[in-house]
Design a protein around this motif. Structure first.
Motif, PDB file in Angstrom:
ATOM      1  N   PHE A   8      45.918 -13.708  50.303  1.00 55.59           N
ATOM      2  CA  PHE A   8      44.580 -13.608  50.887  1.00 55.59           C
ATOM      3  C   PHE A   8      44.622 -12.733  52.140  1.00 55.59           C
ATOM      4  O   PHE A   8      45.409 -12.969  53.052  1.00 55.59           O
ATOM      5  CB  PHE A   8      44.061 -15.000  51.249  1.00 55.59           C
ATOM      6  N   GLU A   9      43.732 -11.733  52.178  1.00 56.25           N
ATOM      7  CA  GLU A   9      43.716 -10.799  53.308  1.00 56.25           C
ATOM      8  C   GLU A   9      42.322 -10.698  53.928  1.00 56.25           C
ATOM      9  O   GLU A   9      41.932  -9.652  54.438  1.00 56.25           O
ATOM     10  CB  GLU A   9      44.195  -9.417  52.847  1.00 56.25           C
ATOM     11  N   GLY A  10      41.576 -11.790  53.860  1.00 51.43           N
ATOM     12  CA  GLY A  10      40.267 -11.827  54.513  1.00 51.43           C
ATOM     13  C   GLY A  10      39.080 -11.718  53.591  1.00 51.43           C
ATOM     14  O   GLY A  10      37.953 -12.003  54.009  1.00 51.43           O
ATOM     15  N   GLU A  11      39.273 -11.322  52.325  1.00 54.14           N
ATOM     16  CA  GLU A  11      38.173 -11.210  51.363  1.00 54.14           C
ATOM     17  C   GLU A  11      38.551 -11.952  50.086  1.00 54.14           C
ATOM     18  O   GLU A  11      39.386 -11.472  49.313  1.00 54.14           O
ATOM     19  CB  GLU A  11      37.868  -9.746  51.058  1.00 54.14           C
ATOM     20  N   PHE A  12      37.932 -13.107  49.913  1.00 49.60           N
ATOM     21  CA  PHE A  12      38.293 -13.935  48.762  1.00 49.60           C
ATOM     22  C   PHE A  12      37.910 -13.254  47.450  1.00 49.60           C
ATOM     23  O   PHE A  12      38.609 -13.368  46.443  1.00 49.60           O
ATOM     24  CB  PHE A  12      37.616 -15.299  48.864  1.00 49.60           C
ATOM     25  N   GLY A  13      36.791 -12.537  47.461  1.00 47.96           N
ATOM     26  CA  GLY A  13      36.367 -11.837  46.254  1.00 47.96           C
ATOM     27  C   GLY A  13      37.395 -10.821  45.791  1.00 47.96           C
ATOM     28  O   GLY A  13      37.635 -10.669  44.588  1.00 47.96           O
ATOM     29  N   ARG A  14      38.017 -10.140  46.750  1.00 54.07           N
ATOM     30  CA  ARG A  14      39.040  -9.162  46.390  1.00 54.07           C
ATOM     31  C   ARG A  14      40.263  -9.857  45.783  1.00 54.07           C
ATOM     32  O   ARG A  14      40.894  -9.324  44.855  1.00 54.07           O
ATOM     33  CB  ARG A  14      39.447  -8.373  47.630  1.00 54.07           C
TER      34      ARG A  14
END
Length: 332
Positions: free
Chosen positions: A289-295
Motif C-alpha cells: 500500500f502506497e497511499g491509494e487503495f484503488g491502485r
C-alpha cells in the motif's frame, strides 16, 4: 414429460421483454423456466423485465397456471418472515444484519399490480395469481427464511422448475390473451434467451471466470500447504482450517499471530475456498500500500487477468457475485 402434457411445437413458447435482462439472477430464472417448460413440452408465454407501475422480473403463463417470479441473487445469508409487511435482513461483510425491503412484499405488490393491469386489458375481472420469491441459484447457506404461503412462495431454482410444471386445470386466461396482453403493454417478442439478455452479462461472466481460474492457479499450491493450527477468540473457530472455512462462508475476521505461524497460508486457503463457492476473492498485501487503495486493488486484479479492478467489481455487481477482500499483513 408428464402424462397428458402436449408436445411443444416450434414457436409455442413465446418470450416477451420490456427491456434487456441485465442481472444474473433474472437471467437464471428465465433460463430455468424456459428450459424446464421446453423439456416438459408445455406451451407457455413468458413476460420478462417490464414495468406496470411495479417492476416485474418474470411472469410464467401456461395453460394450467400463472406464476409471478421475483428473482433474488443474494450470496450472503438472509432472514425474514412470510409476513409481507416485515422487513428482511441480509448479513453483511461487517458482521451485521442490514435491513432491506421484504421480497415477499415486493412479490405480493407485483402480483396485485399484474392482476389490476390485466383486468383493465380484459375489461373484466382477472384471477388472483400466486407469486414466488426465487433465490438464484439457491437460498444462501445460513439463511433463515420461511417456505411462504399460498399467496407468495419462497424457494430456489429447483423449486421454481417444479412449480411451473404443476397444475392440471385452467389458469383462467388463455395463452392467446397473454400474447395480446404483452402486445398491449408494448413488450417485444424475442427469439430466445440470448436475445432477451444483455450481451454484457456474457462478457462479465468471462471476465470473472478468467480471474478466478488465474487466482486459483496462482494461490492453490500455497493454500494446500496450510496445516491445522489451534486458534482462539472467535466463537466456533478452533483451528486455522476452521478460520479459512468461516471466511469463505462470509464471516469478517482478523487473524492475529506471530510471524511464521501460517496466517498468510490461511489467507490463501480462505480465498481458494471462497472462489470454489462462487465468491470473488481479491488478495492484497498491506506492505504494497502506497497511499491509494484503488491502485493496490487494480494491481492485483490486472496481474490476474482482469482489465482493471473497476471492471471486475462492476462485473461482480452485475452477476450478483459477492467479493471477498483479503488483506495480508495489515500491520506491516
Amino acid at each position: 414429460s408428464g402424462a397428458g402434457l402436449k408436445r411443444v411445437p416450434a414457436g409455442d413458447q413465446a418470450i416477451y421483454i420490456g427491456g434487456l435482462v441485465t442481472t444474473a439472477s433474472d437471467r437464471a430464472v428465465l433460463e430455468a423456466v424456459a428450459g424446464t417448460l421446453e423439456d416438459a413440452e408445455m406451451p407457455a408465454v413468458l413476460l420478462a423485465n417490464f414495468d406496470i407501475g411495479r417492476q416485474i422480473d418474470l411472469v410464467v403463463a401456461t395453460e394450467h397456471q400463472v406464476l409471478l417470479v421475483e428473482a433474488k441473487g443474494n450470496r450472503t445469508p438472509v432472514r425474514g418472515q412470510a409476513n409481507s409487511a416485515a422487513d428482511w435482513a441480509a448479513f453483511t461483510g461487517t458482521g451485521r444484519w442490514a435491513p432491506f425491503r421484504s421480497p415477499v412484499r415486493q412479490a405480493d405488490d407485483a402480483r396485485l399490480a399484474l392482476r389490476d393491469r390485466l383486468a383493465l386489458f380484459l375489461g373484466s375481472s382477472a384471477p388472483y395469481f400466486p407469486g414466488a420469491v426465487i433465490f438464484a441459484p439457491r437460498v444462501p447457506q445460513g439463511s433463515d427464511v420461511p417456505a411462504g404461503d399460498f399467496k407468495v412462495r419462497i424457494g430456489d431454482l429447483t423449486d421454481l422448475c417444479t412449480w411451473v410444471t404443476q397444475g392440471n386445470g385452467s389458469s383462467g386466461v388463455s395463452l392467446a390473451q397473454w400474447r395480446a396482453f404483452a402486445a398491449d403493454l408494448g413488450l417485444r417478442r424475442v427469439s430466445g434467451i440470448a436475445a432477451a439478455c444483455d450481451g454484457t452479462l456474457d462478457a462479465a461472466e468471462t471476465l470473472v471466470d478468467t480471474y478466478l481460474n488465474t487466482f486459483c492457479a496462482t494461490y492453490r499450491t500455497k493454500a494446500d500447504e496450510l496445516i491445522s493450527i489451534p486458534c482462539e477468540g472467535a466463537p466456533g473457530i478452533e483451528t486455522s482450517l476452521g478460520f479459512a472455512e468461516a471466511v469463505a462462508a462470509g464471516d469478517s475476521i482478523a487473524l492475529i499471530g506471530r510471524s511464521g505461524c501460517g496466517k498468510t497460508l490461511a489467507a490463501y486457503r480462505s480465498g481458494i475456498l471462497a472462489a470454489e463457492r462462487g465468491r470473488v476473492p481479491i488478495f492484497v498485501g498491506a506492505k504494497d500500500f502506497e497511499g491509494e487503495f484503488g491502485r493496490l486493488l487494480n494491481r492485483e486484479a490486472t496481474l490476474l487477468g482482469a482489465p482493471s479492478a473497476a471492471a471486475m467489481l462492476a462485473a461482480c455487481q452485475r452477476l450478483d457475485r459477492a467479493v471477498l477482500l483479503i488483506i495480508d499483513g495489515y500491520n506491516e
